[in-house]
Design a protein around this motif. Structure first.
Motif, PDB file in Angstrom:
ATOM      1  N   SER A  35       0.816  -1.219   0.000  1.00 34.29           N
ATOM      2  CA  SER A  35       0.000   0.000   0.000  1.00 34.29           C
ATOM      3  C   SER A  35       0.849   1.268   0.000  1.00 34.29           C
ATOM      4  O   SER A  35       0.311   2.380   0.072  1.00 34.29           O
ATOM      5  CB  SER A  35      -0.947   0.005   1.205  1.00 34.29           C
ATOM      6  N   VAL A  37       3.396   2.169   2.247  1.00 35.60           N
ATOM      7  CA  VAL A  37       3.926   2.641   3.528  1.00 35.60           C
ATOM      8  C   VAL A  37       5.346   2.111   3.697  1.00 35.60           C
ATOM      9  O   VAL A  37       5.591   0.909   3.553  1.00 35.60           O
ATOM     10  CB  VAL A  37       3.048   2.171   4.701  1.00 35.60           C
ATOM     11  N   ASP A 105       0.783   1.283   9.829  1.00 31.99           N
ATOM     12  CA  ASP A 105       0.397   2.365   8.920  1.00 31.99           C
ATOM     13  C   ASP A 105       1.268   3.610   9.072  1.00 31.99           C
ATOM     14  O   ASP A 105       1.011   4.640   8.451  1.00 31.99           O
ATOM     15  CB  ASP A 105      -1.072   2.733   9.115  1.00 31.99           C
TER      16      ASP A 105
END
Length: 236
Positions: A35, A37, A105
């Motif tokens: 994603s 990160v 995250d």
């Protein structure tokens, strides 16, 4: 003292290994999740395993809970790539801070205030502050049951070497790097170099001398005796 390893639990075994295999080079590994990160982690179960192609190995334990896979491993497994950056004394505190267990995250480049350096083959950034970085593509992942540990071999596709430490003939000016390694649960600066044989009086002195601490703590101090240490390689 003779210790039968069949009697050891993983934490006890880990303590003996990290206190016996030293100093250990530190792979300051940067990865990128699917994603986007970015993660950074110091890995001291690290070595070279091949020359052609150049290949390195890192071994990863789970997080301090003993179960959850580290973001570094998940990112490597899912993206098939990673970057090994050299740990040097000017980055020592950031190397240590990157051992803390951030949430998945959190972009650790941003959390640690480090620069995302460009790469040519992998999507994960290198650490811009590092003198040497190696872009790696996964060659193989070897699980080591019964624990949820994994060994990763990576083919080095690109070296990024700071110009001032790259010398004629293709060698690294190791005396200029300020490299440091892992010493049990602490660190050791590489600040002396020698070839053998050494004069007898030098050998006699250093064979019985205790290591000099740079942090002014007692000579018998170890983070292993504190609550901040865990047998995962992470700092709590």
């Amino acid at each position: 003292m003779i210790i039968d390893t069949a009697d050891l639990d993983p934490t006890s075994s880990y303590k003996l290994l990290i206190g016996s295999v030293l100093p250990r080079a530190i792979a300051w590994v940067s990865t990128r999740s699917t994603s986007g990160v970015c993660n950074i982690a110091p890995i001291s179960f690290f070595t070279v395993v091949g020359r052609l192609p150049p290949m390195v190995s890192i071994s990863l334990q789970p997080r301090s809970d003993g179960v959850t896979l580290k973001d570094t491993f998940v990112n490597i497994r899912d993206t098939n790539e990673f970057v090994v950056n050299l740990a040097t004394i000017d980055n020592a505190h950031d190397v240590h801070r990157s051992a803390f267990e951030f949430e998945s995250d959190v972009d650790e480049f941003e959390a640690l205030g480090l620069t995302k350096g460009t790469t040519e083959v992998v999507r994960a950034p290198r650490i811009g502050e590092a003198a040497i970085s190696m872009e790696c593509i996964v060659d193989r992942i070897i699980p080591t049951p019964p624990l949820p540990d994994h060994v990763v071999w990576g083919r080095v596709e690109r070296f990024h070497i700071r110009d001032d430490v790259y010398m004629p003939g293709g060698r690294i000016d190791t005396a200029a790097l300020g490299a440091f390694g892992r010493l049990a649960a602490e660190y050791s600066l590489i600040d002396n170099i020698f070839t053998t044989p050494l004069p007898d009086e030098v050998v006699d002195h250093w064979a019985t001398a205790r290591a000099v601490r740079l942090d002014e703590r007692p000579t018998n101090y170890s983070p292993i005796d504190t609550q901040e240490w865990s047998a995962s390689g992470s700092t709590k």
